[in-house]
Design an enzyme around this catalytic site. Structure first.
Site, PDB file in Angstrom:
ATOM      1  N   SER A 108       0.811  -1.213   0.000  1.00 54.24           N
ATOM      2  CA  SER A 108       0.000   0.000   0.000  1.00 54.24           C
ATOM      3  C   SER A 108       0.853   1.276   0.000  1.00 54.24           C
ATOM      4  CB  SER A 108      -0.954  -0.042   1.199  1.00 54.24           C
ATOM      5  OG  SER A 108      -1.911   0.973   1.136  1.00 54.24           O
ATOM      6  N   ASP A 111      10.579   4.545  -9.960  1.00 46.80           N
ATOM      7  CA  ASP A 111      10.173   5.046 -11.281  1.00 46.80           C
ATOM      8  C   ASP A 111      10.889   6.339 -11.655  1.00 46.80           C
ATOM      9  OD1 ASP A 111       8.500   2.905 -11.325  1.00 46.80           O
ATOM     10  OD2 ASP A 111       6.647   4.033 -11.632  1.00 46.80           O
ATOM     11  N   LYS A 140      -0.607  -4.089  -3.342  1.00 43.17           N
ATOM     12  CA  LYS A 140      -1.897  -3.473  -3.024  1.00 43.17           C
ATOM     13  C   LYS A 140      -1.941  -2.096  -3.679  1.00 43.17           C
ATOM     14  CE  LYS A 140      -4.975  -1.942   0.702  1.00 43.17           C
ATOM     15  NZ  LYS A 140      -5.089  -0.535   0.239  1.00 43.17           N
TER      16      LYS A 140
END
Length: 532
Positions: free
Chosen positions: A294, A305, A319
């Site tokens: 999460s 990224d 999640k």
């Protein structure tokens, strides 16, 4: 009379049904299925009015809500008022109580440490005290549950509680009146310099105070000479999205995407870095494992990224769903999934699930173990359709089931022997260590004035090991042979030393000891040292 009342109630029910059946649709909110709502209301009224036995209407309503949510995704849920309170306390960052860390030893509450500047410390309660009465009622030797003891110790701020305390070396019972107060709940487990120039921060969850704790941690470590950072998110199950966004902001340049959300009915939203973070330079390594989930995956995904740092460990939980809390009038709550979140490269990392099949979803971790995914990176397969690229270096990353680390560290299933696992499961290790620290606290504090001295020089003595083995034998736990015992000893001694460090100092010292054998941490150190 009773019969007439029942007839009247039935007639009222039938009239109400008629009213609902002819209620104009303009009274229903847009997008609602009018017939579906009426069916649910009619069913509940029918049960309440006509069912042969008496029913708990509140329980019927709760079961209906749970039944609806169970057919959705695995993370939409219903919580009772009590569950909401218990769930919110660690996320809110505080609760109201007396301010002690404690554990149960021989059916007695043993104070591990009073909270610094907390209510108990202010009146003179110290580590090693045994709290045996609360408001003149015995809590020791009466087989009272830990939950019941906590209920008696906690209470509204500024209320008072009288504690009866037994202290080693003092024959008479001591009495303290403690005024309850707000007690902070830390979400950051450890902050320390793991190597010269390299700071270490372990975040246990993302709550209301996590960002402030993190800023304080960075400030402390910078003062101690930190140039690079290891951010440990192992076993972090998540929490508040905003806390994850705020922490990610500390690493990223102005305009860098952190995360974005998209849902069917809720507006899409982009969370973008402001460029005012405290750690815009310096190397970063994020540590994750299969229980990192999460909000912790949001931070990990943003750093990966944006090519801001390297990720080390094992594939994270997966999640990628956003829940909105919906408070109900009685204090209960529905947490309803309203959107997916996406990492800056466009990855939705939610692992696959079938609606209404929560059990299959829950078995995902055991399936990963069975398929060898926790031990071998080559056992993890991603479809080409899930391929994405990092935003600066164009490295390949994948969505659709957690975040894959840049450096994989396999799970060593042989690390702990069966004997060690039994010692832990039966609480032999924790209980024996608590007794040992209780008997030797003053001696250890005198011999090791600083943690650095303790970490460098203290070794678990043989009599301590003998106590563990003797306690195990009382519970019919024995090593298969001397070979298993000898294989158990290195990890057992490390665990015992870490527990002593925790009880003499705090959790940072616990992890400072334990991390020296944590394979993911050691790999993170290797990566951050070599990375250019």
């Amino acid at each position: 009379m009773k019969r007439l009342c029942n007839i009247a109630r039935v007639n009222m029910f039938l009239c109400t049904l008629a009213l609902y059946c002819f209620m104009p649709s303009s009274l229903f909110a847009q997008h609602f299925d009018e017939n579906a709502i009426r069916k649910v209301q009619m069913a509940q009224m029918a049960i309440a009015s006509l069912y042969v036995d008496s029913v708990d209407e509140g329980k019927v309503a709760e079961d209906a809500i749970r039944g609806m949510l169970e057919k959705l995704d695995p993370h939409s849920s219903y919580s009772t008022p009590k569950e909401v309170k218990e769930m919110n306390e660690p996320l809110a960052g505080n609760f109201e109580g007396i301010g002690v860390q404690f554990n149960m030893v021989d059916d007695t509450l043993l104070v591990i440490q009073p909270v610094t500047n907390g209510p108990s410390e202010k009146v003179g309660i110290i580590a090693g005290d045994r709290i045996v009465t609360v408001n003149d009622s015995a809590i020791a030797g009466v087989k009272m549950s830990k939950e019941e003891i906590m209920r008696r110790l906690r209470g509204p701020k500024n209320t008072k509680v009288k504690l009866g305390v037994v202290r080693r070396g003092i024959s008479d019972m001591l009495y303290f009146t403690v005024k309850r107060d707000k007690i902070p709940v830390k979400s950051i487990d450890a902050v320390y310099m793991i190597r010269p120039g390299i700071g270490y921060v372990r975040i246990g969850s993302f709550g209301a105070t996590t960002y402030k704790e993190f800023v304080d941690a960075l400030t402390q470590l910078k003062e101690e000479g930190m140039k690079d950072l290891i951010l440990d998110l192992q076993d972090n199950g998540g929490g508040y999205l905003q806390a994850a966004v705020d922490i990610s902001n500390e690493f990223l340049q102005r305009g860098d995407m952190i995360v974005y959300t998209k849902g069917r009915q809720v507006p899409s939203y982009d969370y973008v870095a402001k460029g005012n973070g405290m750690f815009l330079d310096g190397k970063v390594v994020v540590l994750i494992n299969e229980y990192t989930a999460s909000a912790a995956e949001i931070v990990t995904g943003a750093i990966q990224d944006q090519d801001r740092g390297m990720v080390v460990g094992r594939r994270s939980f997966g999640k990628g769903l956003v829940q909105r809390p919906l408070d109900l009038p009685d204090g209960s709550m529905i947490r309803l999934t309203v959107a997916h979140y996406y990492t800056p490269a466009g990855r939705c990392i939610q692992k696959p699930y079938e609606k209404g099949k929560a059990i299959d979803y829950a078995l995902d971790m055991s399936n990963r173990l069975k398929h060898g995914e926790l031990m071998n990176a080559d056992s993890i397969h991603f479809a080409d359709s899930l391929k994405c690229y990092t935003l600066r270096k164009q490295r390949t990353v994948y969505g659709g089931g957690g975040i894959m680390p840049d450096f994989f560290v396999p799970l060593d299933t042989t690390q702990y022997t069966k004997f060690h696992r039994q010692l832990a499961a039966k609480s032999v290790i924790i209980n024996t260590s608590l007794r040992y620290i209780d008997n030797n606290r003053k001696k250890l504090k005198k011999q090791y004035a600083t943690f650095d001295s303790f970490k460098a020089n203290y070794e678990i003595p043989q009599d301590f090991i003998d106590e563990v083995v003797a306690e195990a034998e009382k519970q019919n736990i024995k090593p298969k042979d001397d070979e298993e015992l000898q294989k158990t000893l290195p990890n057992l001694k490390l665990q015992l030393k870490a527990l002593l460090a925790r009880d003499l100092w705090d959790m940072s010292q616990y992890f400072s000891v334990f991390n020296e054998k944590n394979e993911i941490v050691l790999k993170g150190l290797e990566v951050i040292t070599k990375e250019e």
